[in-house]
Design an enzyme around this catalytic site. Structure first.
Site, PDB file in Angstrom:
ATOM      1  N   HIS A  40       0.821  -1.215   0.000  1.00 15.73           N
ATOM      2  CA  HIS A  40       0.000   0.000   0.000  1.00 15.73           C
ATOM      3  C   HIS A  40       0.852   1.261   0.000  1.00 15.73           C
ATOM      4  O   HIS A  40       0.605   2.198  -0.756  1.00 15.73           O
ATOM      5  CB  HIS A  40      -0.937  -0.011   1.213  1.00 15.73           C
ATOM      6  CG  HIS A  40      -1.944   1.088   1.201  1.00 15.73           C
ATOM      7  ND1 HIS A  40      -1.632   2.391   1.537  1.00 15.73           N
ATOM      8  CD2 HIS A  40      -3.264   1.102   0.889  1.00 15.73           C
ATOM      9  CE1 HIS A  40      -2.704   3.151   1.441  1.00 15.73           C
ATOM     10  NE2 HIS A  40      -3.714   2.381   1.049  1.00 15.73           N
ATOM     11  N   ASP A  41       1.858   1.309   0.837  1.00 17.75           N
ATOM     12  CA  ASP A  41       2.719   2.486   0.920  1.00 17.75           C
ATOM     13  C   ASP A  41       4.139   2.199   0.439  1.00 17.75           C
ATOM     14  O   ASP A  41       5.072   2.951   0.748  1.00 17.75           O
ATOM     15  CB  ASP A  41       2.764   3.001   2.370  1.00 17.75           C
ATOM     16  CG  ASP A  41       1.386   3.468   2.847  1.00 17.75           C
ATOM     17  OD1 ASP A  41       0.722   4.186   2.091  1.00 17.75           O
ATOM     18  OD2 ASP A  41       0.993   3.091   3.966  1.00 17.75           O
TER      19      ASP A  41
END
Length: 257
Positions: A40-41
């Site tokens: 996600h990041d």
């Protein structure tokens, strides 16, 4: 591979051109708790891209729209599809939809010798690293990456698109297969610029940037099996940067012979 999703508007709504952050959030919600959640990041291409809900017009209750989510990983799309089946309410900002049906499709540029046209469905984000500015005779803008504009010529755009696709090839294709930069030909035969434009994009909660994007028609003739793989990978992952924000989504608009 792509997940084609048919949507139905649950109420009248104005079309929201700033859909990127909200739609990305819905897709990440579908991937929550899966092996993809850790990306996600992460500072790497995730591998999925998606269209805007199209056609991009204001809607009345009951109107139909279509959404495409693409990825080279079939199991990623399976996770998204399972979540969409479980929760058929899809709200993209102020645009409320119901998911009516889903279909799996696999667009292919064709066998070697096939010609066609690929068109960008959403704007491409192409940035030139500041340390490459001198190579192209471009004036630096501090230490920030430079948004590609027509005044910068085609060379940096071609190089950045190829380098970006190389990264995706390294992630999603076997190591022994040659990547886009290992070939002696360009990714595309022709590059027709449709327009450049600047839009504000919310990249995270409370964080908004203005990106300079471009839309294109790319002509291609499939040179060999490697070239076919590179072009099909671009269809799955998107071209350029920030594909997980819905940028750089492309489609085959003309499939020749």
């Amino acid at each position: 591979m792509r997940l084609l999703t048919r949507l139905r508007a649950r109420s009248d709504a104005a079309y929201d051109n700033a859909y990127h952050h909200k739609l990305r959030g819905r897709i990440w919600r579908a991937l929550r708790g899966t092996k993809y959640d850790e990306y996600h990041d992460a500072d790497r291409p995730v591998g999925f891209s998606y269209s805007n809900p199209f056609p991009p017009y204001d809607m009345e209750e009951g109107d139909e729209r279509t959404l495409l989510v693409a990825a080279p990983q079939e199991d990623l799309l399976a996770e998204v599809a399972e979540d969409f089946i479980t929760d058929r309410e899809l709200n993209i900002g102020e645009m409320p939809f119901h998911i009516d049906e889903m279909t799996s499709i696999s667009p292919d540029v064709g066998e070697p010798g096939t010609s066609g046209t690929i068109e960008s469905g959403t704007g491409l984000l192409v940035r030139i690293p500041p340390w490459r500015a001198d190579d192209y005779g471009i004036e630096k803008e501090g230490e920030q990456a430079i948004f590609w504009r027509p005044k910068h010529s085609m060379e940096p755009l071609k190089v950045q698109l190829e380098n970006n696709l190389d990264k995706k090839h390294n992630l999603f294709c076997p190591e022994y297969l040659p990547g886009p930069s290992d070939t002696e030909y360009d990714l595309f035969d022709s590059y027709e610029l449709i327009k450049t434009f600047a839009i504000p994009v919310t990249v995270s909660q409370g964080e908004e940037f203005t990106y300079v994007l471009s839309k294109w028609k790319f002509g291609y003739t499939v040179r060999d099996d490697d070239h076919r793989r590179h072009l099909n990978l671009a269809l799955d992952t998107g071209l350029g940067e920030k594909n997980a924000l819905g940028l750089g989504f492309i489609n085959i608009s003309d499939h020749g012979k």
